[in-house]
Every structure is written in structure tokens, then in C-alpha cells.
Design a protein around this motif. Structure first.
Motif, PDB file in Angstrom:
ATOM      1  N   HIS A  27      46.249  14.539  54.826  1.00  0.00           N
ATOM      2  CA  HIS A  27      46.541  13.399  54.816  1.00  0.00           C
ATOM      3  C   HIS A  27      47.510  13.914  53.809  1.00  0.00           C
ATOM      4  N   GLU A  28      47.536  14.730  52.893  1.00  0.00           N
ATOM      5  CA  GLU A  28      49.011  15.710  52.292  1.00  0.00           C
ATOM      6  C   GLU A  28      49.684  16.310  53.010  1.00  0.00           C
ATOM      7  N   MET A  29      48.969  16.926  53.676  1.00  0.00           N
ATOM      8  CA  MET A  29      49.507  18.061  54.714  1.00  0.00           C
ATOM      9  C   MET A  29      50.419  16.371  55.942  1.00  0.00           C
ATOM     10  N   ILE A  73      53.153  19.720  65.794  1.00  0.00           N
ATOM     11  CA  ILE A  73      51.380  19.800  64.262  1.00  0.00           C
ATOM     12  C   ILE A  73      51.418  18.854  63.720  1.00  0.00           C
ATOM     13  N   ILE A  74      51.899  17.332  63.795  1.00  0.00           N
ATOM     14  CA  ILE A  74      51.681  15.874  63.121  1.00  0.00           C
ATOM     15  C   ILE A  74      50.522  15.605  63.849  1.00  0.00           C
ATOM     16  N   GLU A  75      51.045  15.848  65.610  1.00  0.00           N
ATOM     17  CA  GLU A  75      49.403  15.203  66.318  1.00  0.00           C
ATOM     18  C   GLU A  75      48.312  15.412  66.278  1.00  0.00           C
ATOM     19  N   SER A  92      43.688  27.928  57.726  1.00  0.00           N
ATOM     20  CA  SER A  92      44.205  28.825  58.902  1.00  0.00           C
ATOM     21  C   SER A  92      44.741  27.322  59.093  1.00  0.00           C
ATOM     22  N   HIS A  93      44.488  26.143  59.188  1.00  0.00           N
ATOM     23  CA  HIS A  93      45.266  24.865  59.751  1.00  0.00           C
ATOM     24  C   HIS A  93      46.886  24.996  58.437  1.00  0.00           C
ATOM     25  N   ARG A  94      46.412  24.673  57.206  1.00  0.00           N
ATOM     26  CA  ARG A  94      47.344  24.871  55.647  1.00  0.00           C
ATOM     27  C   ARG A  94      48.677  25.842  56.715  1.00  0.00           C
ATOM     28  N   ALA A  95      47.309  26.537  56.867  1.00  0.00           N
ATOM     29  CA  ALA A  95      49.043  28.245  56.876  1.00  0.00           C
ATOM     30  C   ALA A  95      50.101  27.959  58.032  1.00  0.00           C
ATOM     31  N   LEU A 112      55.655  25.982  58.772  1.00  0.00           N
ATOM     32  CA  LEU A 112      56.791  24.469  59.446  1.00  0.00           C
ATOM     33  C   LEU A 112      57.694  24.415  58.390  1.00  0.00           C
ATOM     34  N   LEU A 113      56.562  24.003  56.866  1.00  0.00           N
ATOM     35  CA  LEU A 113      57.824  23.183  56.471  1.00  0.00           C
ATOM     36  C   LEU A 113      58.562  24.412  55.725  1.00  0.00           C
TER      37      LEU A 113
END
Length: 288
Positions: free
Chosen positions: A116-118, A141-143, A163-166, A171-172
Motif C-alpha cells: 500500500h505504501e508503494m 504497475i499500479i494495476e 523484486s516487486h519493490r525494485a 519507476l519512481l
């Protein structure tokens, strides 16, 4: 004026990422740990309910947390992950009814909170003045992240969140760099260019930054604990991960800063003259 946001702010964009304790089972009061400090009166182990948590999942000290030595509780923000886990992941089944799920629920909550923070950062990125290419990547990536948040407890626990956070962080970074380029162009034609430049030194703890040009400043992950930012303009400043504990932002303009969260705001010292992004609110305990 710096044009930070491309799209008009839509409050509903962040609705599901804001705390609704009434729909939660006190998960933050169970899953988190804390130790004795100026923010917590006692030690608490992860997975063990706080001594102040009642059977109805309400806090017995809710209206007096700061006075009773639990200042840290007023600052915490789960980004809406508590109610998501309680009402969606576990469909209203709480850990008191089903104690065998208590440990799993705590683990899932900690994972959901990261997701949720992401999402908070990604949704903010989606309304920034960025290129169409980055915007399209952000929407995708939001979807993807939202689909992950709807997975089963077992799937969430098995998730490779690192891996997902990377992918999200990459992107950020692209989004913030795109914004910074526009901000730097603004600074070149403004009077702010004559102000003192921000030091590259990571440690800004307790530093007086009132005469420093903070427009478009890269404050990502920096320590601003007890720093003085009173009446400063942080338009376009990247505050992702910045530590603002006891930072003086009274009268400061953070309205057009990027990647600022309610958690950071809650730990800082502000007042009614502090300008915040439309997605955030002034804590009730701030000075007038």
C-alpha cells in the motif's frame, strides 16, 4: 510557479490508502514491535497485542496517547492496509475469533502495508507532470500492484516483494527525475538561484535550512530530524523516505513537494500555516 502536477488532484485516488481503524482489527497494535523511548513508554514484541488494545480493537488511550507516553502511535500510518487485510484478505474474520490465524494475519499485514505504501507513491507519480511513456508504465504497475493486494494470504506470504519493490523504485526514480528536470529549469530563471545550495552531506540532523534553496531539492532518504525548515519553500522537493521526526515545518510550503506521506507529516512539527499536498491532512495535535 512550478508546474509539478499534470492532472487535477482527485481525492478518491487515495481513498483506499488512508487509515480507517473502524474497519480494522487493531493489526498495527499486534504485528508491530516497539521499544522504550521518547515515543513509547514500554517495550512490545512483534505479534503480541499491545497492553492498551481492548477486546473491541479500540485503544484505551486513544485520546491521551501523547500524554501517556505513546507519541509513536499517533504518527503511525498503515496506508489503509489494516482494513484491506481485515475486510478483503480475511473477509471480516478477526484474530480473536480465529487465534490460529493470528500469526499469519500479522505477517500478511506487514506485507500489505509495504504494498500500500508503494501504491501511494505510484498513484502520486501518476498525477505528476511526467512524460506519457512514464505515465503509461506507472498505470500498468499500479494495476499489477493492486492485483497483488487481492491475492490470498498464502500467495502474499510467498510473494517476492523485494523484486516487486525494485520495479516500483525504478519507476519512481524515473518519475522524480522527470519532475526535477522541469524544476531545475524553473530555478535557472528565478531569484532562488542566489540562495545557498543544499549540502550534499547526508546528515542534516538539527541543521538550520531556512536560508537554503530547497526548491527541487533531492531530500530522498535524508535525515532531517529536528532540522529547521520553518517558512521554507519545498516546491518540487523529493521527500521520499526522508526522516522528518521533530523537523520544524511551521509555515513551510510543501504543497507541491513530491512523495511526501502522512507518516512523515505526523512526525514533524507544523502549524496551521504549513501548506501540505491535497492528499494529506494537518494532525490535530499540531500547533495553531
Amino acid at each position: 510557479m512550478i508546474n509539478i502536477h499534470k492532472n487535477i488532484y482527485n481525492n478518491k485516488l487515495f481513498d483506499e490508502l488512508k487509515i480507517d481503524c473502524k474497519k480494522c482489527f487493531g493489526l498495527c497494535c499486534v504485528a508491530l514491535y516497539f521499544s522504550v523511548s521518547d515515543r513509547f513508554l514500554i517495550d512490545k514484541e512483534s505479534g503480541k497485542p499491545c497492553i492498551n488494545l481492548q477486546s473491541d480493537f479500540k485503544c484505551s488511550l486513544h485520546n491521551n496517547l501523547i500524554k501517556r507516553g505513546f507519541k509513536g502511535c499517533t504518527a503511525y500510518d498503515c496506508f489503509g492496509s489494516g482494513q484491506k487485510v481485515a475486510q478483503v484478505t480475511y473477509k471480516g474474520i478477526d484474530w480473536m475469533q480465529s487465534p490460529e490465524l493470528a500469526n499469519q494475519m500479522s505477517e500478511v499485514f506487514l506485507i500489505m502495508r509495504q504494498l500500500h505504501e508503494m501504491l501511494w507513491y505510484l498513484k502520486e507519480a501518476s498525477i505528476l507532470n511526467i512524460s506519457d511513456t512514464i505515465k503509461s508504465k506507472t498505470d500498468l504497475i499500479i494495476e499489477e500492484t493492486e492485483k497483488i493486494t487481492n491475492m490470498s494470504p498464502e500467495q502474499l506470504i510467498d510473494l517476492d516483494i523485494t523484486s516487486h519493490r525494485a520495479k516500483v523504485n525504478s519507476l519512481l526514480s524515473q518519475a522524480s527525475e522527470s519532475v526535477m528536470r522541469k524544476v531545475k529549469s524553473f530555478i535557472k530563471t528565478s531569484t532562488f538561484k542566489t540562495m545557498k545550495k543544499l549540502s550534499k552531506n547526508i546528515d542534516l540532523i538539527g541543521v538550520d535550512l531556512r536560508k537554503t534553496n530547497l526548491i527541487g531539492a533531492d531530500l530522498k532518504g535524508r535525515f532531517l530530524i529536528a532540522a529547521n525548515l520553518k517558512d521554507t519553500d519545498l516546491s518540487g522537493a523529493n521527500l521520499i523516505g526522508a526522516d522528518l521526526r521533530d523537523c520544524d515545518i511551521r509555515g513551510a510550503n510543501l504543497e507541491n513537494s513530491i512523495f511526501l506521506t502522512q507518516l512523515q507529516v505526523n512526525t514533524a512539527k507544523g502549524d496551521s500555516n504549513t501548506k501540505l499536498p491535497a492528499s494529506l491532512v494537518h494532525p490535530k495535535y499540531w500547533g495553531k
